[in-house]
Design an enzyme around this catalytic site. Structure first.
Site, PDB file in Angstrom:
ATOM      1  N   GLU A   1     -14.246 -37.616  73.156  1.00 42.06           N
ATOM      2  CA  GLU A   1     -13.384 -37.408  71.989  1.00 42.06           C
ATOM      3  C   GLU A   1     -12.032 -36.772  72.318  1.00 42.06           C
ATOM      4  O   GLU A   1     -11.754 -35.632  71.921  1.00 42.06           O
ATOM      5  CB  GLU A   1     -14.114 -36.529  70.980  1.00 42.06           C
ATOM      6  CG  GLU A   1     -15.401 -37.141  70.489  1.00 42.06           C
ATOM      7  CD  GLU A   1     -15.999 -36.372  69.313  1.00 42.06           C
ATOM      8  OE1 GLU A   1     -15.504 -35.280  69.006  1.00 42.06           O
ATOM      9  OE2 GLU A   1     -16.935 -36.892  68.701  1.00 42.06           O
TER      10      GLU A   1
ATOM     11  N   GLU B   1     -22.756 -40.564  69.594  1.00 44.66           N
ATOM     12  CA  GLU B   1     -23.058 -39.360  68.812  1.00 44.66           C
ATOM     13  C   GLU B   1     -23.136 -39.738  67.346  1.00 44.66           C
ATOM     14  O   GLU B   1     -22.284 -40.482  66.842  1.00 44.66           O
ATOM     15  CB  GLU B   1     -21.980 -38.274  68.948  1.00 44.66           C
ATOM     16  CG  GLU B   1     -22.019 -37.509  70.226  1.00 44.66           C
ATOM     17  CD  GLU B   1     -21.004 -36.359  70.256  1.00 44.66           C
ATOM     18  OE1 GLU B   1     -20.604 -35.860  69.178  1.00 44.66           O
ATOM     19  OE2 GLU B   1     -20.625 -35.974  71.361  1.00 44.66           O
TER      20      GLU B   1
END
Ligand code: GCO
Length: 476
Positions: free
Chosen positions: A183, A373
């Site tokens: 991320e 995720e």
């Protein structure tokens, strides 16, 4: 068994499904990260990272003044945790490598103890029939590199690729699946623009520099791995994303604000890898990134990843905001206060995952997708007699996995699903309060207790049909 909250289930989520519906090559797993679980922050020659520094130097930045000095003590307890993974039938484990455990100064001499730790962890996975999926960077930059400017120093690209090759040289004979960055939008944005995460900066110039160097590191990192790994290695990277909807649909100002937010939050690191450059057209202030460009950078930003990791938790509702400079948009939350929210204050909106898979798959050259995720924090009770019912988390996962199946049935190439997270862990600036785990951790004793959501996952992986109405509770 407590009933699953029906408000979590959009009509588009299949009422029940089994593992077989996803096909035999679908990759099921759980995800975790070094700083959030390992503890042992100064053990085995590990150097401090920016997160060690942040929690110690700015304790009020973290809820409850928590640190991850011990966290889940995964550094010492990993054999037991891997045994539990195996007992639950979870075949894939995503974890991250702590750069400063391997290179205490970020560059230079490697720590034998650090490399040995990940070596044993990989072997420990393989011995138990669990496939390891390491991520090279999950936000814990060595502090020594921060003192040289960290992600705002262009040299970070070379520091990172050297580190990537060091890890690949040690583990590449056994590890087939790799992720470069976790991320980048979050560690550049929360870390350099909002000051909420390490290194705690609030500076537009720092943010833009960090974005460009992280985008270069993402692609150069992929190339560095490719250069030294066997041809069969799968090299991916991960992106945070949220499905964005305008607060007032049809209102041009909100629609335009939503496009700008989408460019910033969902597209910024994706499109450069495809050779599309930064999404300047929809977010003109991103043109300022050019200040950090050097000749040749354009050609370095693309990299043909073997997969993209899609990381999604919620949707966001966007409204035009004349007083928020540059992006002129703000996230306002769902219009109705009656929708359910997680303990992070995130709207329960499982369809967000489906929409983001669709959005990413729509790029003509998109590689296969994996959900690396997805999960939810809800307040948990303390376990009683080895049991912990967590119907909200179970319902959330049931609905989200259903959205993955919906996507697959429409032909979207999503090839795996990893729940965040295996155990409860240190949730960054939120400390230990939000609990995302399938497994409860009593931080006073380090006792692990499988929650009902963990048993639900175990059943799914064992081939048992799971559904909105199904009760769970099989002992492992
Ligand atoms: C992220 C990180 C995880 C978080 C999780 C829950 O997405 O922010 O990859 O480290 O813990 O997402 O917020």
């Amino acid at each position: 068994m407590p009933e699953l909250p029906s408000a979590f289930f959009p009509p588009t989520s299949p009422a029940s499904y089994t593992r077989t519906d996803f096909g035999s090559s679908f990759q099921w797993g759980v995800a975790a990260a070094a700083y959030q679980t390992e503890g042992a922050w100064n053990v085995g020659g590990k150097g401090p990272s920016i997160w060690d520094d942040f929690v110690h130097r700015r304790p009020r930045s973290v809820r409850g003044r928590a640190t991850a000095d011990v966290a889940c003590d995964f550094y010492h307890r990993w054999p037991d945790d891997l045994d539990l993974l195996r007992a639950l039938g979870i075949p894939n484990f995503r974890f991250s490598v702590a750069w400063s455990r391997i290179l205490p100064q970020g560059v230079g001499a490697a720590s034998k103890a650090g490399l040995d730790f990940y070596d044993r962890l990989v072997d420990g996975c393989l011995e138990r029939g669990i496939t390891p999926w390491p991520t090279l960077y999950h936000w814990d930059l060595p502090l020594a590199l921060q003192q040289r400017g960290g992600w705002t120093n262009r040299s970070v690209v070379g520091w990172f690729t050297d580190y990537a090759q060091l890890v690949a040289a040690r583990l590449g004979d056994r590890v087939r699946h790799w992720m470069v960055l976790n991320e980048p939008m979050v560690f550049t944005g929360a870390g350099h623009l909002l000051g909420l995460h390490a290194p705690g900066r609030r500076n537009l110039g720092a943010f833009l520099a960090a974005v460009h160097y992280a985008a270069l590191a993402q692609a150069d990192g992929g190339r560095a791995l490719r250069a030294c790994l066997p041809a069969a290695a799968q090299i991916g990277t991960t992106f945070s994303c949220s499905y964005l909807t305008p607060a007032r649909p049809g209102l041009p100002r909100d629609e335009a604000a939503t496009r700008r937010a989408d460019a910033l939050l969902n597209r910024l690191f994706v499109e450069p890898t495809l050779g599309l450059g930064y999404p300047v057209h929809d977010a003109p202030f991103l043109a300022r990134l050019e200040r950090y460009h050097q000749p040749g950078d354009e050609a370095r930003l693309p990299f043909a990843f073997d997969f993209w990791g899609v990381q999604n938790y919620t949707r966001e509702v966007v409204r035009f905001a004349p007083y928020v400079p540059l992006v002129w948009a703000r996230l306002v939350g769902a219009a109705s206060r009656r929708v359910p929210y997680t303990a992070m204050g995130w709207e329960v909106y499982p369809e967000s995952l489906y929409h983001m898979l669709r959005q990413f798959a729509a790029y003509p050259d998109a590689p296969p997708l994996l959900v690396t995720e997805n999960g939810a924090a809800f307040p948990d009770a303390m376990p009683q007699a080895g049991q912990l019912p967590d119907p909200a988390r179970q319902a959330f996962l049931q609905a989200c996995v259903g959205q993955v199946l919906r996507a697959r049935r429409e032909g979207i190439p999503v090839e795996g699903y990893f729940t965040w997270s295996f155990t409860d862990n240190f949730e960054w600036a939120e400390g230990y309060e939000p609990r995302f785990g399938l497994v409860h951790v009593d931080y006073a004793t380090q006792q692990r207790t499988v929650k009902d959501s963990g048993r639900w996952y175990q059943q799914l992986l064992a081939g048992v049909p799971v559904g909105h109405a199904q009760a769970v509770g099989v002992a492992c």
